[in-house]
Scaffold this active site. Structure first.
Site, short mmCIF file in Angstrom:
data_model
loop_
_atom_site.label_atom_id
_atom_site.label_comp_id
_atom_site.label_asym_id
_atom_site.label_seq_id
_atom_site.Cartn_x
_atom_site.Cartn_y
_atom_site.Cartn_z
N HIS A 53 -7.16 69.30 47.17
CA HIS A 53 -6.27 69.71 48.25
C HIS A 53 -5.52 70.99 47.87
CE1 HIS A 53 -3.96 69.01 51.90
NE2 HIS A 53 -2.84 69.24 51.24
N HIS A 55 -3.75 74.75 49.65
CA HIS A 55 -3.50 75.75 50.68
C HIS A 55 -3.37 77.07 49.90
CE1 HIS A 55 -2.50 72.32 53.20
NE2 HIS A 55 -1.59 71.95 52.33
N GLN A 58 -0.54 79.74 49.99
CA GLN A 58 0.80 79.41 49.50
C GLN A 58 1.00 79.82 48.04
OE1 GLN A 58 1.77 75.32 50.53
NE2 GLN A 58 1.26 75.66 52.67
N TYR A 118 -5.51 76.15 57.25
CA TYR A 118 -4.91 76.11 58.59
C TYR A 118 -4.34 77.44 59.08
CZ TYR A 118 -0.37 75.28 56.20
OH TYR A 118 0.74 75.37 55.41
N HIS A 204 -4.50 67.87 60.89
CA HIS A 204 -3.45 68.24 59.94
C HIS A 204 -2.60 67.05 59.49
CE1 HIS A 204 0.58 69.63 58.71
NE2 HIS A 204 -0.07 70.64 58.16
N ARG A 207 1.73 63.97 62.97
CA ARG A 207 2.73 64.65 63.80
C ARG A 207 2.15 65.89 64.49
NH1 ARG A 207 4.34 66.32 58.57
NH2 ARG A 207 4.25 68.59 58.39
N HIS A 229 -3.11 64.90 56.06
CA HIS A 229 -1.82 64.64 55.41
C HIS A 229 -1.24 63.38 56.05
CE1 HIS A 229 -1.26 69.28 55.09
NE2 HIS A 229 -1.42 68.86 53.86
N HIS A 266 -1.47 62.68 50.06
CA HIS A 266 -0.12 62.19 49.70
C HIS A 266 -0.07 60.67 49.82
CE1 HIS A 266 1.04 66.34 49.55
NE2 HIS A 266 0.89 66.51 50.85
N ASP A 317 -2.31 71.52 46.17
CA ASP A 317 -1.53 71.62 47.40
C ASP A 317 -0.83 72.98 47.58
OD1 ASP A 317 -0.35 70.95 49.78
OD2 ASP A 317 0.90 69.34 48.99
ZN ZN Z 1 -1.00 69.98 51.95
#
Ligand code: ZN
Length: 449
Positions: A53, A55, A58, A118, A204, A207, A229, A266, A317
């Site tokens: 996992h 991203h 980031q 994403y 994703h 939510r 997630h 997670h 992550d």
């Molecule tokens: Zn993540």
């Protein structure tokens, strides 16, 4: 055909001495006793770890969200910093930053990455002319570094459990189902042209996706991986209970056919019943211990999950700090701190480092769509060698080598790294480290200007 020899090699049945590997088409074709003629020889070899996992973009904000705000900081204030960063990045920036992240992954012993991707659209939120432009940049970064890629295009449409549309600051992530289908088709084309790459789908989070959308996205997976997630934050649990009368994992298990294709990233906040049910489902728990600690998420109930037969892997992550050994170390240390105990994740009499490595290898490989893994005929030749002269291994025999890698003074211990039989890291340094770092520096200069 490639040919490698190891004086000591970690296989599914334990450490073996004096073994050669033949490599064809990037995969292990045979294991032979002794040193085959013409083989490049190394002293200590083991399978590289999957990073399930990431991203990648980031990585550019690492170290930029550690200054305390006026009140109490949280995941949600971190997310605001992330949005500001995401809104500034060009495709060139993403490619340069992803390549730097992948260099760092390879240099610490990760050989495959699950890119939970994403950041799809232009700065104004409109799709690029090639809708999969950003996915192509991720693939270009994987190609430049040699890391194995499992591309996970993310579907994102809602700003919360109330089903409200994505907010303006989420515009680069948000897609309709039609647009998402194009992103999946684009991802399929991209991985077809990239050696060792594959793809899956990624709603994703509960939510960010309505129940109908979740069903539609999971339906696009076929037999491929599905990553989501879930239950990272207490507020997410509270909102799920308020809106759907169920906790997130409870709701997911009741409304989706969660099985061994799924990776629940997670899964921090689960009841004992949820923990047992996820283990029974065959889904992999995608644990990201360094990021979860950095964001103050909470601690996964690993002892209960493993006792129930659950599978786990690790991911970097947010890429705040990229370190294969560091992720499994943090996983064990969080348990030790919470339980005031030691060697929590090992079986009685077993090495903790070996248990963490074996678990993360098996679960991570499954989550990233690789059915055959490790030192096994048919597995990708994704290997790591350790520097046998490094102080961390002096005095250690095979039974504690993984413990000194995970818990010892192991900075600089990784010597060479191969993916699909090609050497990507030599003497601890990625073979393209210099030029890729220069490109990263140029991107960071643009972003901080
Ligand atoms: Zn993540």
């Amino acid at each position: 055909m490639g040919l490698l020899h190891f004086e000591l090699l970690l296989t599914p049945s334990g450490w073996r001495r004096d073994v050669s590997l033949t490599i064809e088409g990037g995969r292990i074709a045979a294991l032979l006793p002794g040193r085959a003629s013409g083989a490049e020889s190394h002293r200590i070899g083991l399978p590289g770890l999957p990073n399930l996992h990431s991203h990648a973009f980031q990585r550019g904000m690492s170290g930029f969200s550690e200054i305390r705000g006026p009140g109490a900081d949280s995941f949600w204030s971190w997310r605001d910093t992330m949005y500001r960063f995401a809104l500034a990045m060009t495709p060139d920036d993403v490619e340069a930053i992803a390549a730097q992240a992948y260099v760092e992954m390879l240099e610490t012993g990760f050989t495959r990455v699950g890119e939970f991707h994403y950041l799809h659209h232009g700065v104004d939120g409109r799709p690029y002319a090639d809708r999969a432009e950003m996915a192509a940049r991720i693939a270009a970064a994987a190609a430049a570094t040699g890391i194995g890629l499992t591309l996970l295009p993310v579907f994102y449409a809602r700003s919360g459990f109330d089903g409200a549309p994505a907010r303006p600051e989420q515009r680069r992530f948000a897609s309709s189902l039609d647009l998402y289908a194009d992103l999946v088709a684009g991802s399929a084309r991209i991985v077809e042209e990239l050696d060792g790459a594959t793809f899956g789908v990624a709603p994703h989070s509960l939510r960010a996706v309505s129940p109908d959308e979740l069903r539609a996205v999971a339906g696009m997976a076929g037999g491929r991986p599905v990553h989501i997630h879930v239950a990272e934050q207490v507020r997410e649990v509270e909102e799920s209970v308020a809106r759907r009368s169920a906790r997130p994992v409870e709701w997911l298990l009741g409304h989706a056919a969660v099985d061994a294709r799924w990776c629940l990233v997670h899964a921090t906040h689960m009841t004992v019943a949820e923990t047992d049910a996820v283990a029974r489902s065959g889904a992999v728990a995608g644990l990201c211990p360094i990021t979860e600690a950095n964001l103050g998420d909470g601690i996964f109930d690993a002892p209960r999950f493993l006792a129930a037969g659950g599978r786990f892997g690790v991911g970097t992550d947010s890429n705040v700090s990229i370190d294969a050994a560091g992720e499994v170390r943090q996983l064990e240390y969080s348990q030790r701190l919470a339980l005031r105990a030691r060697n929590v994740l090992a079986a009685p009499g077993g090495s903790t480092g070996a248990a963490l490595h074996a678990g993360a290898l098996a679960g991570g490989s499954a989550a990233l769509g690789e059915a055959v893994f490790g030192v096994e005929v048919g597995a990708p030749a994704d290997l790591v060698s350790l520097d046998a002269d490094h102080p961390a291994v002096i005095g250690h025999g095979p039974e504690t080598l993984l413990d000194t890698w995970v818990f010892g003074p192991s900075v600089g211990l990784v010597d060479c790294v191969w993916t699909r039989g090609a050497k990507r890291v030599d003497g601890g340094r990625h073979v393209s480290r210099g030029p890729l770092r220069a490109r990263f520096a140029a991107a960071m200069a643009r972003l901080s200007a």
